[in-house]
Design a protein around this motif. Sequence first.
Motif, PDB file in Angstrom:
ATOM      1  N   MET A 187      25.062  57.591  -1.941  1.00  0.00           N
ATOM      2  CA  MET A 187      23.899  56.686  -2.244  1.00  0.00           C
ATOM      3  C   MET A 187      24.572  55.222  -1.895  1.00  0.00           C
ATOM      4  O   MET A 187      24.221  54.299  -1.188  1.00  0.00           O
ATOM      5  N   ILE A 188      25.654  55.269  -2.413  1.00  0.00           N
ATOM      6  CA  ILE A 188      26.555  53.930  -2.340  1.00  0.00           C
ATOM      7  C   ILE A 188      27.038  53.476  -1.142  1.00  0.00           C
ATOM      8  O   ILE A 188      26.700  52.377  -0.420  1.00  0.00           O
ATOM      9  N   SER A 189      27.327  54.585  -0.495  1.00  0.00           N
ATOM     10  CA  SER A 189      27.796  54.188   0.974  1.00  0.00           C
ATOM     11  C   SER A 189      26.732  54.204   1.966  1.00  0.00           C
ATOM     12  O   SER A 189      26.701  53.314   2.930  1.00  0.00           O
ATOM     13  N   SER A 190      25.439  54.677   1.777  1.00  0.00           N
ATOM     14  CA  SER A 190      24.473  54.380   2.593  1.00  0.00           C
ATOM     15  C   SER A 190      24.060  53.093   2.470  1.00  0.00           C
ATOM     16  O   SER A 190      23.281  52.618   3.453  1.00  0.00           O
ATOM     17  N   PHE A 191      24.116  52.279   1.401  1.00  0.00           N
ATOM     18  CA  PHE A 191      23.466  50.956   1.411  1.00  0.00           C
ATOM     19  C   PHE A 191      24.693  50.132   1.473  1.00  0.00           C
ATOM     20  O   PHE A 191      24.308  48.846   1.911  1.00  0.00           O
ATOM     21  N   ALA A 192      25.849  50.522   1.409  1.00  0.00           N
ATOM     22  CA  ALA A 192      27.035  49.300   1.789  1.00  0.00           C
ATOM     23  C   ALA A 192      27.099  48.982   2.799  1.00  0.00           C
ATOM     24  O   ALA A 192      27.502  47.653   3.098  1.00  0.00           O
ATOM     25  N   LEU A 193      26.828  49.816   4.012  1.00  0.00           N
ATOM     26  CA  LEU A 193      27.078  49.355   5.334  1.00  0.00           C
ATOM     27  C   LEU A 193      25.996  48.514   6.087  1.00  0.00           C
ATOM     28  O   LEU A 193      26.197  47.319   6.505  1.00  0.00           O
ATOM     29  N   PRO A 194      24.960  48.773   5.761  1.00  0.00           N
ATOM     30  CA  PRO A 194      23.720  47.741   6.074  1.00  0.00           C
ATOM     31  C   PRO A 194      24.040  46.379   5.431  1.00  0.00           C
ATOM     32  O   PRO A 194      23.831  45.289   6.047  1.00  0.00           O
ATOM     33  N   VAL A 195      24.233  46.429   4.178  1.00  0.00           N
ATOM     34  CA  VAL A 195      24.556  45.276   3.305  1.00  0.00           C
ATOM     35  C   VAL A 195      25.797  44.349   4.072  1.00  0.00           C
ATOM     36  O   VAL A 195      25.664  43.269   4.194  1.00  0.00           O
ATOM     37  N   LEU A 196      26.627  45.231   4.178  1.00  0.00           N
ATOM     38  CA  LEU A 196      27.872  44.403   4.740  1.00  0.00           C
ATOM     39  C   LEU A 196      27.623  43.976   6.137  1.00  0.00           C
ATOM     40  O   LEU A 196      28.140  43.013   6.504  1.00  0.00           O
ATOM     41  N   MET A 197      27.024  44.621   7.064  1.00  0.00           N
ATOM     42  CA  MET A 197      26.467  44.049   8.194  1.00  0.00           C
ATOM     43  C   MET A 197      25.736  42.672   8.036  1.00  0.00           C
ATOM     44  O   MET A 197      25.900  41.787   8.902  1.00  0.00           O
ATOM     45  N   ILE A 198      24.765  42.844   7.214  1.00  0.00           N
ATOM     46  CA  ILE A 198      23.957  41.664   7.019  1.00  0.00           C
ATOM     47  C   ILE A 198      24.878  40.367   6.842  1.00  0.00           C
ATOM     48  O   ILE A 198      24.614  39.115   7.151  1.00  0.00           O
ATOM     49  N   VAL A 199      25.689  40.559   5.662  1.00  0.00           N
ATOM     50  CA  VAL A 199      26.815  39.579   5.134  1.00  0.00           C
ATOM     51  C   VAL A 199      27.586  38.953   6.260  1.00  0.00           C
ATOM     52  O   VAL A 199      27.600  37.657   6.678  1.00  0.00           O
ATOM     53  N   VAL A 200      28.000  39.707   7.077  1.00  0.00           N
ATOM     54  CA  VAL A 200      29.124  39.454   8.317  1.00  0.00           C
ATOM     55  C   VAL A 200      27.814  38.749   9.348  1.00  0.00           C
ATOM     56  O   VAL A 200      28.440  37.640   9.626  1.00  0.00           O
ATOM     57  N   PHE A 201      26.895  39.265   9.779  1.00  0.00           N
ATOM     58  CA  PHE A 201      25.954  38.390  10.587  1.00  0.00           C
ATOM     59  C   PHE A 201      25.593  37.228   9.972  1.00  0.00           C
ATOM     60  O   PHE A 201      25.688  35.970  10.673  1.00  0.00           O
ATOM     61  N   TYR A 202      25.221  36.937   8.787  1.00  0.00           N
ATOM     62  CA  TYR A 202      25.205  35.663   8.111  1.00  0.00           C
ATOM     63  C   TYR A 202      26.476  34.907   8.230  1.00  0.00           C
ATOM     64  O   TYR A 202      26.203  33.562   8.674  1.00  0.00           O
ATOM     65  N   PHE A 203      27.528  35.054   7.906  1.00  0.00           N
ATOM     66  CA  PHE A 203      28.634  34.178   8.066  1.00  0.00           C
ATOM     67  C   PHE A 203      29.128  33.948   9.480  1.00  0.00           C
ATOM     68  O   PHE A 203      29.572  32.793   9.656  1.00  0.00           O
ATOM     69  N   LEU A 204      28.980  34.944  10.346  1.00  0.00           N
ATOM     70  CA  LEU A 204      29.380  34.717  11.896  1.00  0.00           C
ATOM     71  C   LEU A 204      28.583  33.971  12.824  1.00  0.00           C
ATOM     72  O   LEU A 204      28.685  33.084  13.508  1.00  0.00           O
ATOM     73  N   LEU A 205      26.964  34.264  12.425  1.00  0.00           N
ATOM     74  CA  LEU A 205      26.151  33.894  13.350  1.00  0.00           C
ATOM     75  C   LEU A 205      25.182  32.869  12.688  1.00  0.00           C
ATOM     76  O   LEU A 205      24.881  31.594  13.264  1.00  0.00           O
ATOM     77  N   ILE A 206      24.358  33.167  11.779  1.00  0.00           N
ATOM     78  CA  ILE A 206      23.365  32.321  10.958  1.00  0.00           C
ATOM     79  C   ILE A 206      23.793  31.162  10.490  1.00  0.00           C
ATOM     80  O   ILE A 206      23.504  29.943  10.846  1.00  0.00           O
ATOM     81  N   ARG A 207      24.810  31.036   9.846  1.00  0.00           N
ATOM     82  CA  ARG A 207      25.269  29.772   9.006  1.00  0.00           C
ATOM     83  C   ARG A 207      26.039  28.791   9.916  1.00  0.00           C
ATOM     84  O   ARG A 207      25.488  27.572   9.787  1.00  0.00           O
ATOM     85  N   PRO A 208      26.887  29.170  10.940  1.00  0.00           N
ATOM     86  CA  PRO A 208      27.263  28.130  11.741  1.00  0.00           C
ATOM     87  C   PRO A 208      26.145  27.469  12.685  1.00  0.00           C
ATOM     88  O   PRO A 208      26.104  26.459  12.892  1.00  0.00           O
ATOM     89  N   GLN A 209      25.115  28.180  12.968  1.00  0.00           N
ATOM     90  CA  GLN A 209      24.065  27.888  13.756  1.00  0.00           C
ATOM     91  C   GLN A 209      23.116  27.026  12.931  1.00  0.00           C
ATOM     92  O   GLN A 209      22.668  25.676  13.497  1.00  0.00           O
ATOM     93  N   GLN A 210      22.864  27.103  11.871  1.00  0.00           N
ATOM     94  CA  GLN A 210      22.141  26.274  10.975  1.00  0.00           C
ATOM     95  C   GLN A 210      23.012  24.897  10.658  1.00  0.00           C
ATOM     96  O   GLN A 210      22.405  24.048  10.628  1.00  0.00           O
ATOM     97  N   LYS A 211      24.386  24.896  10.733  1.00  0.00           N
ATOM     98  CA  LYS A 211      25.079  23.709  10.527  1.00  0.00           C
ATOM     99  C   LYS A 211      25.069  22.995  11.543  1.00  0.00           C
ATOM    100  O   LYS A 211      24.832  21.795  11.602  1.00  0.00           O
ATOM    101  N   ARG A 212      25.216  23.476  12.743  1.00  0.00           N
ATOM    102  CA  ARG A 212      25.049  22.764  14.004  1.00  0.00           C
ATOM    103  C   ARG A 212      23.771  22.063  14.206  1.00  0.00           C
ATOM    104  O   ARG A 212      23.647  20.962  14.494  1.00  0.00           O
ATOM    105  N   GLU A 213      22.844  22.783  13.840  1.00  0.00           N
ATOM    106  CA  GLU A 213      21.323  22.139  13.880  1.00  0.00           C
ATOM    107  C   GLU A 213      21.133  21.175  12.924  1.00  0.00           C
ATOM    108  O   GLU A 213      20.547  20.072  13.193  1.00  0.00           O
ATOM    109  N   LYS A 214      21.852  21.229  11.820  1.00  0.00           N
ATOM    110  CA  LYS A 214      21.572  20.079  10.678  1.00  0.00           C
ATOM    111  C   LYS A 214      22.184  19.027  11.075  1.00  0.00           C
ATOM    112  O   LYS A 214      21.801  17.761  11.149  1.00  0.00           O
ATOM    113  N   ASP A 215      23.452  19.045  11.534  1.00  0.00           N
ATOM    114  CA  ASP A 215      24.294  17.981  12.229  1.00  0.00           C
ATOM    115  C   ASP A 215      23.678  17.372  13.639  1.00  0.00           C
ATOM    116  O   ASP A 215      23.493  15.965  13.589  1.00  0.00           O
ATOM    117  N   ARG A 216      22.960  18.067  14.203  1.00  0.00           N
ATOM    118  CA  ARG A 216      22.297  17.532  15.466  1.00  0.00           C
ATOM    119  C   ARG A 216      20.965  16.483  14.780  1.00  0.00           C
ATOM    120  O   ARG A 216      20.985  15.595  15.393  1.00  0.00           O
TER     121      ARG A 216
END
Length: 143
Positions: free
Chosen positions: A54-83
Amino acid sequence: MTELLFTVAQAVPVPVTQPGAAAPAAGAAPAAGTTATVGTAPKAAAGQPDTSSMISSFALPVLMIVVFYFLLIRPQQKREKDRQKQLKALEKGDRVLTRGGIFGTVVGVKGDENIAIVKISDDVKVEVAISTLDTVVTKAGGN
């Protein structure tokens, strides 16, 4: 015409020792009740789910969401805020680049209408929406 002959091997039970049981000696017959056929897995206790799966079935999707947030979403939001901060501080004399790829110099800003008047060449001035400006290349003071 040739005939094909097929031989089917008979499945033989393989001795499997249960946890905590002593291993049979070499050549000795297995004790009664300690053999199982190949392909059977030990059953979990009734009413107790397997928590590791059960833990491993939830860990992978949560880990993927965290990685996407820090690598894609957060930098894009920062660039848009600066613009947005750059465009709000837009003033006369700033050199800008439009999203269409045209460089120009701001000669006026109509803040209430969100329009900038951009000088493209000596006799050409155009009104553009401030939202269509991509970046401020240089500030009026030369910074």
